[in-house]
Design a protein around this motif. Sequence first.
Motif, PDB file in Angstrom:
ATOM      1  N   ARG A   1      26.800   3.183  95.110  1.00 43.51           N
ATOM      2  CA  ARG A   1      26.388   2.143  95.800  1.00 43.51           C
ATOM      3  C   ARG A   1      26.906   2.305  97.422  1.00 43.51           C
ATOM      4  NH1 ARG A   1      26.952  -4.016  93.675  1.00 43.51           N
ATOM      5  NH2 ARG A   1      25.767  -2.881  92.032  1.00 43.51           N
TER       6      ARG A   1
ATOM      7  N   ALA B   1      18.968   5.797  94.606  1.00 44.37           N
ATOM      8  CA  ALA B   1      19.366   4.252  95.085  1.00 44.37           C
ATOM      9  C   ALA B   1      19.126   4.033  96.386  1.00 44.37           C
ATOM     10  CB  ALA B   1      21.220   4.216  94.927  1.00 44.37           C
TER      11      ALA B   1
ATOM     12  N   ARG C   1      31.441  -0.317  91.526  1.00 46.81           N
ATOM     13  CA  ARG C   1      31.202  -1.169  92.834  1.00 46.81           C
ATOM     14  C   ARG C   1      32.472  -0.626  93.739  1.00 46.81           C
ATOM     15  NH1 ARG C   1      29.375  -4.316  88.901  1.00 46.81           N
ATOM     16  NH2 ARG C   1      27.635  -5.770  89.563  1.00 46.81           N
TER      17      ARG C   1
END
Length: 525
Positions: free
Chosen positions: A93, A123, A481
């Motif tokens: 991410r 992504a 994350r």
Amino acid sequence: MGPTTDWPTRDLLSHRAAATPQRTALIDVATDRTWTYREFDHRVDAVTTALEADSGERLGILIDTRPAFATLFFAAMRRGVTVVPLNVRETTRELATKVERTGLESIVCERDTEAAALDVADAVADGGPPSIRSVDEPGDERTQSLAVAHEDHSPTHSADAAAVEPAPLERDDTMLVMFTSGTSGDPKGVRLTIGNLVASATASAFRLGVGPDDRWLCCLPTYHMGGLAPIVRSTLYGTTAVIQREFDAEDTARVLERFEISGVSLVPTMCKRLLAAGWEPSDALRFVLLGGAPASSEFLERCHERAVPVYPTYGMTETASQIATATPAETRAHEGTVGQPLAFTDVTVVDDDGNVRGAGDTGELVVSGPTVTPGYLEDAHTDAAVTDRGLRTGDIGRRDEDGRLWILNRRSDRIVTGGENVDPGEVIDALRSAPGVEAAAVVGLSDPEWGERVGSLITPDGAGNGETLEIRSVLDHCEDRLAGFKQPKTIAVVDSLPRTASGTVDREAARARVLEDGVDITDLP
């Protein structure tokens, strides 16, 4: 008389290979291979040709410290393309966001990062997925080969070997976009020009000195400025960069001795580990450039006792590395100083209204000069940081009558752990997104090995009907994350966060509460 110039007209390696082709450019510790500047130049020609098929004005590099990184960097410079180094330790991410913000159409990876690069390509939501090329043998059919960048590749060195015409070079050309953590959880993309890099290398040489037989050990990650700078500087100087792919205290101690290293860039944690391993510097070692995190007076005294020539430095990505650097003599005579600013760099101490403070007065440091970035990717970040006097560092410090600097507070409460920057806001966002968490506070805790570690307080949202919030589940939530170095290492669950009269989180009280009630994650089941 023909035209004259006082500026490189093409990439730095082209000039160096023309001036001293026989001198040693690179040594790869892992393979014991050596390249002269002539051989290095041919390797870069081969890679530049291979990269011609790649479109776009920016090239992403997702590989760790190895000679291939240096080859790709100078191939991009030869093509007139901006390099975007990507941190191999970050999550999919985090990387995908940076790829989108820089508009990357191509990423070069290696065997160990190929899967991550493909995940990033999948992504990316804006601008379409980038193409993926690997300097190693691809393990996936979606990855294209860039074998000419591999260290084993030996391009033809004959006189009729294909040479590449370098792109014209200008001072203001953006060569790098490097990301550095901000205070809002949004990492800033720092633009660094050819002029910034050359000015930094020049000023550093005036402070540290340069000898014709110098060897600078590069064992920091090359996706950080501290790891890439020695390669750029060695090429400009015509000296040798020795590349160790991964720091290890015992191995690095042997490398320093075996290769007669004259200079090395380290973060304090690395130097502490070397000393703990019984390392004794050789007579060849002239300097240990110590940056990335503050070094305590006690640690510096240990270095002096062990005859380690430490040069504590204060710098930023925004200034292509060093701003000020103290000599060993200065660190003993003026405890806590990071030294005087480098040549051509001006540092001003200002109050909250921008007025200049006098010697000994405390205020924010503002830096100007040819090493300072022209700005960030986003104009809003640039407008907030750049003033008539220069770049606002966000660091609080003071200077004496001779210009020596002392840094008093870390920039915007940023946590520096093992030389990596951690933005508390980013960690808070990840914690607050975990089920059952209402609020969070993040602080830096002193750590004997890493300098600082991430500590946090979290409060339950009350939806659990009195059930205890599970710390392990919160940490599991953060794993995809946050990069590992950003994840909390000590965490406590509290009923409410300590706050000041104005309602903001009381950071000192929060730090004390973490230390008192926090659980070390290594103690969790």
